[in-house]
Write an enzyme that holds these catalytic residues in place. Structure first.
Site, PDB file in Angstrom:
ATOM      1  N   GLY A  12       1.159  -0.879  -0.470  1.00  0.00           N
ATOM      2  CA  GLY A  12      -0.162   0.228   0.085  1.00  0.00           C
ATOM      3  C   GLY A  12       0.865   1.724  -0.288  1.00  0.00           C
ATOM      4  N   ALA A  13       2.150   1.109  -0.602  1.00  0.00           N
ATOM      5  CA  ALA A  13       3.046   2.061  -0.388  1.00  0.00           C
ATOM      6  C   ALA A  13       2.799   3.323  -1.703  1.00  0.00           C
ATOM      7  CB  ALA A  13       4.264   1.780  -0.006  1.00  0.00           C
ATOM      8  N   GLY A  18       0.840   4.474   3.852  1.00  0.00           N
ATOM      9  CA  GLY A  18       2.000   2.822   3.841  1.00  0.00           C
ATOM     10  C   GLY A  18       3.372   4.449   2.975  1.00  0.00           C
ATOM     11  N   SER A 141      -6.733  -0.787  12.478  1.00  0.00           N
ATOM     12  CA  SER A 141      -7.871   0.807  12.923  1.00  0.00           C
ATOM     13  C   SER A 141      -8.372   1.389  13.788  1.00  0.00           C
ATOM     14  CB  SER A 141      -9.217   0.996  11.965  1.00  0.00           C
ATOM     15  OG  SER A 141      -9.936   2.116  12.117  1.00  0.00           O
ATOM     16  N   TYR A 154     -15.915  -4.163   6.706  1.00  0.00           N
ATOM     17  CA  TYR A 154     -14.302  -2.481   6.987  1.00  0.00           C
ATOM     18  C   TYR A 154     -13.985  -3.192   8.726  1.00  0.00           C
ATOM     19  CZ  TYR A 154     -10.990   0.929   7.291  1.00  0.00           C
ATOM     20  OH  TYR A 154      -9.718   1.677   7.567  1.00  0.00           O
ATOM     21  N   ALA A 156     -14.725  -5.272  10.447  1.00  0.00           N
ATOM     22  CA  ALA A 156     -14.588  -6.367  10.714  1.00  0.00           C
ATOM     23  C   ALA A 156     -13.182  -6.976  10.278  1.00  0.00           C
ATOM     24  CB  ALA A 156     -15.424  -7.796   9.762  1.00  0.00           C
ATOM     25  N   LYS A 158     -10.835  -5.180  10.180  1.00  0.00           N
ATOM     26  CA  LYS A 158      -9.902  -4.955  11.164  1.00  0.00           C
ATOM     27  C   LYS A 158      -9.309  -5.310  12.526  1.00  0.00           C
ATOM     28  CE  LYS A 158      -8.433  -1.304   8.326  1.00  0.00           C
ATOM     29  NZ  LYS A 158      -6.990  -1.941   7.724  1.00  0.00           N
ATOM     30  N   VAL A 189      -6.989   9.261   9.820  1.00  0.00           N
ATOM     31  CA  VAL A 189      -6.210  10.032   9.398  1.00  0.00           C
ATOM     32  C   VAL A 189      -6.949  10.438   8.374  1.00  0.00           C
ATOM     33  CG1 VAL A 189      -3.948  10.087   8.872  1.00  0.00           C
ATOM     34  CG2 VAL A 189      -5.020   8.507  10.116  1.00  0.00           C
ATOM     35  N   THR A 191      -6.276  10.851   4.260  1.00  0.00           N
ATOM     36  CA  THR A 191      -5.666  11.247   3.543  1.00  0.00           C
ATOM     37  C   THR A 191      -6.355  10.819   2.254  1.00  0.00           C
ATOM     38  OG1 THR A 191      -6.253   8.467   3.873  1.00  0.00           O
ATOM     39  CG2 THR A 191      -4.028   8.727   4.527  1.00  0.00           C
TER      40      THR A 191
HETATM   41  N1  NAD Z   1      -6.987   7.022   6.548  1.00  0.00           N
HETATM   42  C1  NAD Z   1      -7.771   6.604   7.393  1.00  0.00           C
HETATM   43  O1  NAD Z   1      -8.510   7.857   8.247  1.00  0.00           O
HETATM   44  C2  NAD Z   1      -7.332   5.310   8.556  1.00  0.00           C
HETATM   45  C3  NAD Z   1      -7.443   5.101   9.444  1.00  0.00           C
HETATM   46  C4  NAD Z   1      -7.104   4.086   9.956  1.00  0.00           C
HETATM   47  C5  NAD Z   1      -6.301   3.362   9.174  1.00  0.00           C
HETATM   48  N2  NAD Z   1      -6.399   3.110   8.119  1.00  0.00           N
HETATM   49  C6  NAD Z   1      -5.602   2.403   6.812  1.00  0.00           C
HETATM   50  O2  NAD Z   1      -4.466   2.853   7.285  1.00  0.00           O
HETATM   51  C7  NAD Z   1      -4.179   2.131   5.400  1.00  0.00           C
HETATM   52  C8  NAD Z   1      -3.617   2.869   4.525  1.00  0.00           C
HETATM   53  O3  NAD Z   1      -4.641   3.326   4.174  1.00  0.00           O
HETATM   54  P1  NAD Z   1      -4.332   5.409   3.927  1.00  0.00           P
HETATM   55  O4  NAD Z   1      -5.324   6.026   4.533  1.00  0.00           O
HETATM   56  O5  NAD Z   1      -3.420   5.106   3.278  1.00  0.00           O
HETATM   57  O6  NAD Z   1      -5.437   5.007   2.460  1.00  0.00           O
HETATM   58  P2  NAD Z   1      -5.154   4.639   0.722  1.00  0.00           P
HETATM   59  O7  NAD Z   1      -6.193   4.789  -0.425  1.00  0.00           O
HETATM   60  O8  NAD Z   1      -4.456   6.470   0.756  1.00  0.00           O
HETATM   61  O9  NAD Z   1      -3.777   3.538   0.503  1.00  0.00           O
HETATM   62  C9  NAD Z   1      -4.391   2.679   0.325  1.00  0.00           C
HETATM   63  C10 NAD Z   1      -3.451   1.765  -0.646  1.00  0.00           C
HETATM   64  O10 NAD Z   1      -3.349   0.563  -0.977  1.00  0.00           O
HETATM   65  C11 NAD Z   1      -3.402   0.243  -2.383  1.00  0.00           C
HETATM   66  N3  NAD Z   1      -4.261  -1.237  -2.602  1.00  0.00           N
HETATM   67  C12 NAD Z   1      -5.638  -0.970  -2.445  1.00  0.00           C
HETATM   68  N4  NAD Z   1      -5.438  -2.458  -2.866  1.00  0.00           N
HETATM   69  C13 NAD Z   1      -4.703  -3.467  -3.046  1.00  0.00           C
HETATM   70  C14 NAD Z   1      -4.283  -4.732  -3.614  1.00  0.00           C
HETATM   71  N5  NAD Z   1      -5.606  -5.783  -3.587  1.00  0.00           N
HETATM   72  N6  NAD Z   1      -3.199  -4.941  -3.370  1.00  0.00           N
HETATM   73  C15 NAD Z   1      -1.496  -3.298  -3.259  1.00  0.00           C
HETATM   74  N7  NAD Z   1      -2.099  -2.222  -3.059  1.00  0.00           N
HETATM   75  C16 NAD Z   1      -3.482  -2.151  -2.927  1.00  0.00           C
HETATM   76  C17 NAD Z   1      -3.606   1.355  -2.922  1.00  0.00           C
HETATM   77  O11 NAD Z   1      -3.592   0.984  -4.730  1.00  0.00           O
HETATM   78  C18 NAD Z   1      -3.477   2.619  -2.149  1.00  0.00           C
HETATM   79  O12 NAD Z   1      -2.058   2.980  -2.424  1.00  0.00           O
HETATM   80  C19 NAD Z   1      -5.297   0.915   5.790  1.00  0.00           C
HETATM   81  O13 NAD Z   1      -5.352  -0.056   5.620  1.00  0.00           O
HETATM   82  C20 NAD Z   1      -6.278   1.915   5.315  1.00  0.00           C
HETATM   83  O14 NAD Z   1      -7.226   0.896   6.071  1.00  0.00           O
HETATM   84  C21 NAD Z   1      -6.433   4.894   7.552  1.00  0.00           C
HETATM   85  C1  LIG Z   2     -18.258   3.692   7.597  1.00  0.00           C
HETATM   86  C2  LIG Z   2     -17.447   2.648   6.160  1.00  0.00           C
HETATM   87  C3  LIG Z   2     -16.198   2.520   6.280  1.00  0.00           C
HETATM   88  C4  LIG Z   2     -15.770   3.431   5.498  1.00  0.00           C
HETATM   89  C5  LIG Z   2     -14.374   3.787   6.389  1.00  0.00           C
HETATM   90  C6  LIG Z   2     -13.367   4.733   5.827  1.00  0.00           C
HETATM   91  C7  LIG Z   2     -11.813   5.636   6.215  1.00  0.00           C
HETATM   92  C8  LIG Z   2     -11.213   4.575   7.767  1.00  0.00           C
HETATM   93  C9  LIG Z   2     -10.565   4.995   8.016  1.00  0.00           C
HETATM   94  C10 LIG Z   2     -10.052   4.386   9.906  1.00  0.00           C
HETATM   95  O1  LIG Z   2      -9.860   2.667   9.371  1.00  0.00           O
HETATM   96  C11 LIG Z   2     -11.268   4.736  10.578  1.00  0.00           C
HETATM   97  C12 LIG Z   2     -11.188   5.059  11.558  1.00  0.00           C
HETATM   98  C13 LIG Z   2     -11.808   5.174  12.844  1.00  0.00           C
HETATM   99  C14 LIG Z   2     -13.425   4.394  12.682  1.00  0.00           C
HETATM  100  C15 LIG Z   2     -14.266   5.569  11.711  1.00  0.00           C
HETATM  101  C16 LIG Z   2     -15.516   6.666  12.027  1.00  0.00           C
HETATM  102  C17 LIG Z   2     -15.444   7.606  13.363  1.00  0.00           C
HETATM  103  C18 LIG Z   2     -16.007   6.991  14.477  1.00  0.00           C
HETATM  104  C19 LIG Z   2     -15.618   7.894  15.871  1.00  0.00           C
HETATM  105  C20 LIG Z   2     -16.039   7.335  16.787  1.00  0.00           C
HETATM  106  O2  LIG Z   2     -17.618   7.151  17.434  1.00  0.00           O
HETATM  107  O3  LIG Z   2     -15.195   7.228  17.747  1.00  0.00           O
END
Ligand code: NAD
Ligand SMILES: CCCCC/C=C\C=C\[C@H](O)C/C=C\C/C=C\CCCC(=O)O
Length: 260
Positions: A12-13, A18, A141, A154, A156, A158, A189, A191
């Site tokens: 995911g970099a 990533g 997450s 999503y 489940a 995590k 976050v 992103t």
């Molecule tokens: N952004 C948030 O709020 C948040 C919060 C908590 C956790 N996360 C987790 O952090 C991780 C990174 O998320 P992000 O916010 O940076 O998202 P992002 O969409 O910016 O990055 C995700 C990357 O994963 C790659 N990817 C998706 N499916 C793939 C596959 N099948 N094979 C290879 N690569 C694949 C995508 O191409 C993308 O580059 C995820 O696991 C996400 O669930 C995100």
């Molecule tokens: C809503 C369905 C899935 C969409 C999720 C998209 C991105 C998620 C990124 C993070 O992993 C989620 C992180 C935290 C949980 C999401 C919402 C905040 C709820 C805050 C609270 O009440 O604690």
């Protein structure tokens, strides 16, 4: 683990966290980082990082991590190029709402099935009997503990990611193969995942009690580096939020070990 001179593989970099984790490892002077992603512009992303960090080797490996044999190809590529792997980060992930049946099943596959593959491959390729041991960080997450009401798969995926990390990261497994396995659980976050999920920003803005606040990339990267570096941390989930800071959830007292 000291990151300097280590070899890392980060899924995911190509985007978001990533990419931030890959940069952080390079800032700490990792010898090499392989960016594994499904994005089409991965070579450009790798060459940009290479320019920024000329002392290290940055490569891109294109693959869909839900395909075990393709994903194994990435491990083989890194092993062949550098001889071994020290750090694996499984950050590839996708979001999905419940109304989207196919996207939700895809979320289970990318966020859980592929993390299983990445963890299992990491334990095999870094096994201290055949290699040098190492560390695996799985990106879960806070949704693992505080599920939203519109993303069953999503959430489940995590929760599953945390559970498989606690299992893989047990003291027994650490002693057997010399690989520490930890999960990082950030709250929201800002992103590309957030921008590319329709309606999510509006939903986040409406969250009560300050829960709409985004976590800084800096805080997430700090947590990530701590999980990589601190040898005392294995089988843990590190939750980070702007409202409660960082907490470590340990579950390595309660394992039942079956010799296999
Ligand atoms: N952004 C948030 O709020 C948040 C919060 C908590 C956790 N996360 C987790 O952090 C991780 C990174 O998320 P992000 O916010 O940076 O998202 P992002 O969409 O910016 O990055 C995700 C990357 O994963 C790659 N990817 C998706 N499916 C793939 C596959 N099948 N094979 C290879 N690569 C694949 C995508 O191409 C993308 O580059 C995820 O696991 C996400 O669930 C995100
Ligand atoms: C809503 C369905 C899935 C969409 C999720 C998209 C991105 C998620 C990124 C993070 O992993 C989620 C992180 C935290 C949980 C999401 C919402 C905040 C709820 C805050 C609270 O009440 O604690």
């Amino acid at each position: 683990m000291i990151i300097k001179e280590k070899i890392a593989l980060v899924t995911g970099a190509g985007s978001g966290l990533g990419n931030d984790f890959a940069s952080a490892l390079l800032k700490e002077k990792a010898a090499a980082v392989c960016l594994v992603d499904i994005v089409e512009n991965g070579d450009k992303i790798a060459s940009d990082l290479q320019k920024e960090f000329p002392q290290s080797d940055v490569t891109f490996y294109h693959c869909d991590v839900t395909n075990h044999s393709l994903f194994q190809g990435a491990f083989e590529f890194v092993k062949k190029r550098y001889g071994h792997i020290d750090i694996v980060c499984n950050s590839a992930g996708v979001a999905a709402y419940d109304q989207e049946l196919e996207a939700s099943v895809r979320a289970l596959r990318v966020n859980l099935e592929a993390v299983y593959y990445g963890t299992k491959l990491g334990m095999e390729y870094m096994d201290k009997e055949k290699a040098r041991g190492g560390v695996i960080i799985n990106i879960a997450s806070t949704a693992a503990f505080y599920p939203t009401d519109s993303g069953m798969c999503y959430n489940a995926s995590k929760a599953g990611c945390v559970s498989l990390t606690q299992s893989a990261g047990s003291r027994y497994n650490l002693e057997r193969c010399g690989v520490r396995v930890n999960a990082l659980c950030p709250s929201l976050v800002d992103t590309p995942m957030i921008s590319s999920t329709p309606g999510l920003r509006e939903m986040i803005a409406a969250l009560p009690n300050g829960r709409h606040e985004f976590l800084s990339i800096k805080a997430v990267v700090q947590g990530f580096l701590q999980l990589v570096e601190n040898a005392e941390l294995f089988g843990v989930a590190m939750a980070i939020t702007p409202w409660s800071g960082t907490s470590i959830i340990r579950n390595n007292q309660n394992y039942i070990t079956f010799e296999m």
